[in-house]
Scaffold this motif. Structure first.
Motif, PDB file in Angstrom:
ATOM      1  N   LEU A  59       0.957  -1.314   0.006  1.00 23.20           N
ATOM      2  CA  LEU A  59      -0.024  -0.007   0.018  1.00 23.20           C
ATOM      3  C   LEU A  59       0.907   1.306  -0.074  1.00 23.20           C
ATOM      4  O   LEU A  59       0.638   2.280  -0.557  1.00 23.20           O
ATOM      5  N   LEU A  60       2.027   1.394   0.864  1.00 25.73           N
ATOM      6  CA  LEU A  60       2.855   2.411   0.742  1.00 25.73           C
ATOM      7  C   LEU A  60       3.343   2.753  -0.697  1.00 25.73           C
ATOM      8  O   LEU A  60       3.760   3.790  -1.018  1.00 25.73           O
ATOM      9  N   VAL A  61       3.981   1.555  -1.282  1.00 24.82           N
ATOM     10  CA  VAL A  61       4.512   1.530  -2.493  1.00 24.82           C
ATOM     11  C   VAL A  61       3.334   2.234  -3.606  1.00 24.82           C
ATOM     12  O   VAL A  61       3.652   3.080  -4.249  1.00 24.82           O
ATOM     13  N   SER A  62       2.285   1.906  -3.473  1.00 21.17           N
ATOM     14  CA  SER A  62       0.924   2.486  -4.434  1.00 21.17           C
ATOM     15  C   SER A  62       1.009   3.875  -3.949  1.00 21.17           C
ATOM     16  O   SER A  62       0.990   4.623  -5.069  1.00 21.17           O
ATOM     17  N   LEU A  63       1.125   4.484  -2.820  1.00 18.71           N
ATOM     18  CA  LEU A  63       0.995   5.874  -2.223  1.00 18.71           C
ATOM     19  C   LEU A  63       2.157   6.386  -3.044  1.00 18.71           C
ATOM     20  O   LEU A  63       2.018   7.561  -3.481  1.00 18.71           O
ATOM     21  N   ALA A  64       3.212   6.308  -2.735  1.00 16.72           N
ATOM     22  CA  ALA A  64       4.482   6.847  -3.161  1.00 16.72           C
ATOM     23  C   ALA A  64       4.577   6.837  -4.561  1.00 16.72           C
ATOM     24  O   ALA A  64       4.820   8.092  -5.254  1.00 16.72           O
ATOM     25  N   GLY A  65       4.087   5.723  -5.382  1.00 18.85           N
ATOM     26  CA  GLY A  65       4.194   5.814  -6.859  1.00 18.85           C
ATOM     27  C   GLY A  65       3.141   6.722  -7.453  1.00 18.85           C
ATOM     28  O   GLY A  65       3.462   7.435  -8.210  1.00 18.85           O
ATOM     29  N   ARG A  81      10.230   8.628   0.273  1.00 20.34           N
ATOM     30  CA  ARG A  81      10.274   7.400   1.383  1.00 20.34           C
ATOM     31  C   ARG A  81       8.953   7.679   2.285  1.00 20.34           C
ATOM     32  O   ARG A  81       8.449   8.555   2.255  1.00 20.34           O
ATOM     33  N   ALA A  82       8.237   6.485   2.222  1.00 18.15           N
ATOM     34  CA  ALA A  82       7.031   6.246   2.898  1.00 18.15           C
ATOM     35  C   ALA A  82       7.325   5.574   4.235  1.00 18.15           C
ATOM     36  O   ALA A  82       7.791   4.485   4.130  1.00 18.15           O
ATOM     37  N   ILE A  83       6.864   5.996   5.488  1.00 16.18           N
ATOM     38  CA  ILE A  83       6.958   5.550   6.619  1.00 16.18           C
ATOM     39  C   ILE A  83       5.536   5.455   7.185  1.00 16.18           C
ATOM     40  O   ILE A  83       4.969   6.088   7.370  1.00 16.18           O
ATOM     41  N   GLY A  84       5.136   4.042   7.136  1.00 15.07           N
ATOM     42  CA  GLY A  84       3.608   3.918   7.791  1.00 15.07           C
ATOM     43  C   GLY A  84       3.692   3.364   9.304  1.00 15.07           C
ATOM     44  O   GLY A  84       4.641   2.478   9.605  1.00 15.07           O
ATOM     45  N   GLU A  85       2.936   3.952  10.099  1.00 15.81           N
ATOM     46  CA  GLU A  85       2.797   3.616  11.584  1.00 15.81           C
ATOM     47  C   GLU A  85       1.332   2.876  11.821  1.00 15.81           C
ATOM     48  O   GLU A  85       0.364   3.236  11.359  1.00 15.81           O
ATOM     49  N   MET A  86       1.558   1.598  12.248  1.00 15.66           N
ATOM     50  CA  MET A  86       0.431   0.878  12.293  1.00 15.66           C
ATOM     51  C   MET A  86      -0.377   1.011  13.685  1.00 15.66           C
ATOM     52  O   MET A  86       0.331   1.255  14.798  1.00 15.66           O
ATOM     53  N   ASN A  87      -1.570   0.946  13.807  1.00  9.57           N
ATOM     54  CA  ASN A  87      -2.269   0.933  14.957  1.00  9.57           C
ATOM     55  C   ASN A  87      -1.970  -0.510  15.725  1.00  9.57           C
ATOM     56  O   ASN A  87      -1.426  -1.390  15.366  1.00  9.57           O
ATOM     57  N   ASP A  88      -2.367  -0.862  17.117  1.00 13.73           N
ATOM     58  CA  ASP A  88      -2.059  -1.636  17.637  1.00 13.73           C
ATOM     59  C   ASP A  88      -3.177  -3.031  17.886  1.00 13.73           C
ATOM     60  O   ASP A  88      -2.821  -4.100  18.169  1.00 13.73           O
ATOM     61  N   ALA A  89      -4.301  -2.615  17.500  1.00 14.33           N
ATOM     62  CA  ALA A  89      -5.394  -3.483  17.578  1.00 14.33           C
ATOM     63  C   ALA A  89      -5.756  -4.098  16.175  1.00 14.33           C
ATOM     64  O   ALA A  89      -5.242  -3.359  15.210  1.00 14.33           O
ATOM     65  N   HIS A 125      -2.351   3.842  10.587  1.00 13.80           N
ATOM     66  CA  HIS A 125      -2.965   5.181  11.021  1.00 13.80           C
ATOM     67  C   HIS A 125      -2.149   6.446  10.858  1.00 13.80           C
ATOM     68  O   HIS A 125      -2.916   7.598  10.860  1.00 13.80           O
ATOM     69  N   LYS A 126      -0.971   6.340  10.748  1.00 16.53           N
ATOM     70  CA  LYS A 126      -0.162   7.405  10.359  1.00 16.53           C
ATOM     71  C   LYS A 126       0.884   7.198   9.372  1.00 16.53           C
ATOM     72  O   LYS A 126       1.417   6.096   9.277  1.00 16.53           O
ATOM     73  N   ILE A 127       1.044   7.777   8.152  1.00 19.85           N
ATOM     74  CA  ILE A 127       1.620   7.632   7.114  1.00 19.85           C
ATOM     75  C   ILE A 127       2.648   9.024   6.696  1.00 19.85           C
ATOM     76  O   ILE A 127       1.989  10.165   6.533  1.00 19.85           O
ATOM     77  N   ALA A 162      -5.939   7.260   7.630  1.00 18.31           N
ATOM     78  CA  ALA A 162      -4.683   7.544   7.975  1.00 18.31           C
ATOM     79  C   ALA A 162      -4.444   8.979   7.855  1.00 18.31           C
ATOM     80  O   ALA A 162      -4.810   9.526   7.030  1.00 18.31           O
ATOM     81  N   ASP A 163      -3.576   9.169   8.974  1.00 18.98           N
ATOM     82  CA  ASP A 163      -3.306  10.831   8.732  1.00 18.98           C
ATOM     83  C   ASP A 163      -1.974  10.689   7.957  1.00 18.98           C
ATOM     84  O   ASP A 163      -0.925  10.153   8.376  1.00 18.98           O
ATOM     85  N   ILE A 164      -1.981  11.455   6.871  1.00 20.80           N
ATOM     86  CA  ILE A 164      -0.803  11.518   5.989  1.00 20.80           C
ATOM     87  C   ILE A 164      -0.140  12.957   5.998  1.00 20.80           C
ATOM     88  O   ILE A 164      -0.760  14.011   5.924  1.00 20.80           O
ATOM     89  N   THR A 165       0.943  12.809   6.284  1.00 18.36           N
ATOM     90  CA  THR A 165       1.898  14.009   6.335  1.00 18.36           C
ATOM     91  C   THR A 165       3.004  13.897   5.440  1.00 18.36           C
ATOM     92  O   THR A 165       3.416  12.766   4.902  1.00 18.36           O
ATOM     93  N   HIS A 166       3.883  15.011   5.251  1.00 20.33           N
ATOM     94  CA  HIS A 166       4.822  15.087   4.178  1.00 20.33           C
ATOM     95  C   HIS A 166       5.883  16.066   4.661  1.00 20.33           C
ATOM     96  O   HIS A 166       5.548  17.122   5.479  1.00 20.33           O
TER      97      HIS A 166
END
Length: 145
Positions: A46-52, A75-83, A89-91, A129-133
């Motif tokens: 999914l991160l590859v798709s977003l960055a591409g 570069r895309a850094i994805g942070e996963m939720n715990d549950a 939830h953050k990219i 997800a909250d997407i920041t850059h």
């Protein structure tokens, strides 16, 4: 518009996906689930798709603005939720531009337009997800020699 892909089971927890143009990619579970490290895990893909998607938009927009790059990376850094179910939830996207005297305002505009108007992958993922850059601009290596 419609896209169709076909996922063929290879073995254990691996699939080969093929799109309607014949492009192929292997998708596999991690080693702890029996994967053999032959392909992408589904979530990082999914991160590859977003960055591409964002990269294509930004390159096209900068080209229309007649801005020339010597190099460009995302570069895309994805942070996963715990549950469960686990999702990003953050990219955070880091755009690294290289060129001579790049106009930061136009580069920022291209990134903004991609995120807010053109990138359909960003529109979809931003629902959960909250997407920041951040934007980093480096002078061309040739201009620093």
């Amino acid at each position: 518009m419609k896209h169709e892909i076909h996922c063929k089971w290879l073995d254990t927890v691996a699939f080969q996906a093929e799109d309607d143009s014949g492009h192929k990619i292997i998708i596999e579970a991690g080693r702890k689930f029996g994967g053999k490290n032959r392909g992408f895990l589904p979530k990082p893909l999914l991160l590859v798709s977003l960055a591409g998607c964002m990269g294509i938009d930004v390159i096209c927009l900068l080209d229309k603005m007649e801005i020339t790059l010597t190099d460009f990376n995302i570069r895309a850094i994805g942070e996963m939720n715990d549950a469960q179910p686990r999702y990003y939830h953050k990219i955070h996207l880091v755009y690294e531009f290289e060129g001579e005297e790049l106009p930061i305002d136009q580069v920022e505009k291209a990134v903004y337009l991609s995120k807010e108007k053109y990138c359909n992958v960003s529109a979809l993922l931003s629902k959960g997800a909250d997407i920041t850059h951040e934007i980093k601009i480096m002078e061309s290596k040739s201009s620093t020699e």
